[in-house]
Design a protein around this motif. Structure first.
Motif, PDB file in Angstrom:
ATOM      1  N   SER A 187      -8.850   0.395  -3.980  1.00 10.24           N
ATOM      2  CA  SER A 187      -9.352   1.055  -2.789  1.00 10.24           C
ATOM      3  C   SER A 187      -8.420   2.205  -2.429  1.00 10.24           C
ATOM      4  O   SER A 187      -7.205   2.069  -2.487  1.00 10.24           O
ATOM      5  CB  SER A 187      -9.446   0.062  -1.630  1.00 10.24           C
ATOM      6  N   ASN A 200      -4.437   1.047  -1.910  1.00 10.74           N
ATOM      7  CA  ASN A 200      -4.042  -0.302  -1.526  1.00 10.74           C
ATOM      8  C   ASN A 200      -3.214  -0.961  -2.621  1.00 10.74           C
ATOM      9  O   ASN A 200      -2.958  -0.372  -3.675  1.00 10.74           O
ATOM     10  CB  ASN A 200      -5.277  -1.137  -1.170  1.00 10.74           C
ATOM     11  N   TRP A 201      -2.780  -2.190  -2.389  1.00  6.81           N
ATOM     12  CA  TRP A 201      -1.820  -2.817  -3.283  1.00  6.81           C
ATOM     13  C   TRP A 201      -2.360  -3.013  -4.696  1.00  6.81           C
ATOM     14  O   TRP A 201      -1.638  -2.909  -5.671  1.00  6.81           O
ATOM     15  CB  TRP A 201      -1.380  -4.165  -2.712  1.00  6.81           C
ATOM     16  N   SER A 206      -1.395   0.354   5.778  1.00  9.57           N
ATOM     17  CA  SER A 206      -2.682   0.083   5.135  1.00  9.57           C
ATOM     18  C   SER A 206      -3.369   1.415   4.905  1.00  9.57           C
ATOM     19  O   SER A 206      -2.970   2.438   5.477  1.00  9.57           O
ATOM     20  CB  SER A 206      -3.575  -0.815   6.009  1.00  9.57           C
ATOM     21  N   ALA A 230       0.859  -1.175   0.000  1.00 11.09           N
ATOM     22  CA  ALA A 230       0.000   0.000   0.000  1.00 11.09           C
ATOM     23  C   ALA A 230       0.900   1.230   0.000  1.00 11.09           C
ATOM     24  O   ALA A 230       1.983   1.211   0.584  1.00 11.09           O
ATOM     25  CB  ALA A 230      -0.904   0.007   1.225  1.00 11.09           C
TER      26      ALA A 230
END
Length: 121
Positions: free
Chosen positions: A57, A52-53, A101, A33
């Motif tokens: 998101s 995110n990764w 995160s 992230a």
């Protein structure tokens, strides 16, 4: 270890746009992230946006919500920050970093040099 290099800053008028880039080295870029942060003169560094990764998101600080968009291209090992409707209070040095995160938004990688964004009125 992932190394990050920011670019794309500059001088822009109020209401203008810029797109920042953060290029990463390392083959494991896609598992992390990532977040954008900024630091204005005399102020603490603050979180701006995180992704995110997988890129599906994201999370934004209230001050930039609706104006900034974070995205990433894992094939190019790059994360972007599209900044629209810029305001003088967006003037700062912008940094990218790994974050734990998008919920916690805690940076934990090494800080780079950042890229200066100056918004003139």
């Amino acid at each position: 270890q992932v190394q990050l290099v920011e670019s794309g800053g500059g001088l822009v008028r109020v209401g203008g746009s810029l797109r920042l880039s953060c290029a990463a080295s390392g083959r494991t870029f896609s598992v992390y992230a990532l977040g954008w942060f900024r630091q204005a003169p005399g102020k603490e560094r603050e979180f701006v946006a995180g992704i995110n990764w997988s890129g599906d998101s994201s999370y934004y600080a209230d001050s930039v919500k609706g104006r900034f968009t974070i995205s990433r291209d894992n094939a190019k090992n790059t994360v972007y920050l599209q900044m629209n409707s810029l305001k003088p209070e967006d003037t700062a040095v912008y940094f990218c970093n790994l974050i734990t995160s998008i919920q916690s938004r805690i940076p934990y990688g090494s800080w780079g040099q950042g890229t200066q964004v100056t918004v003139s009125s």
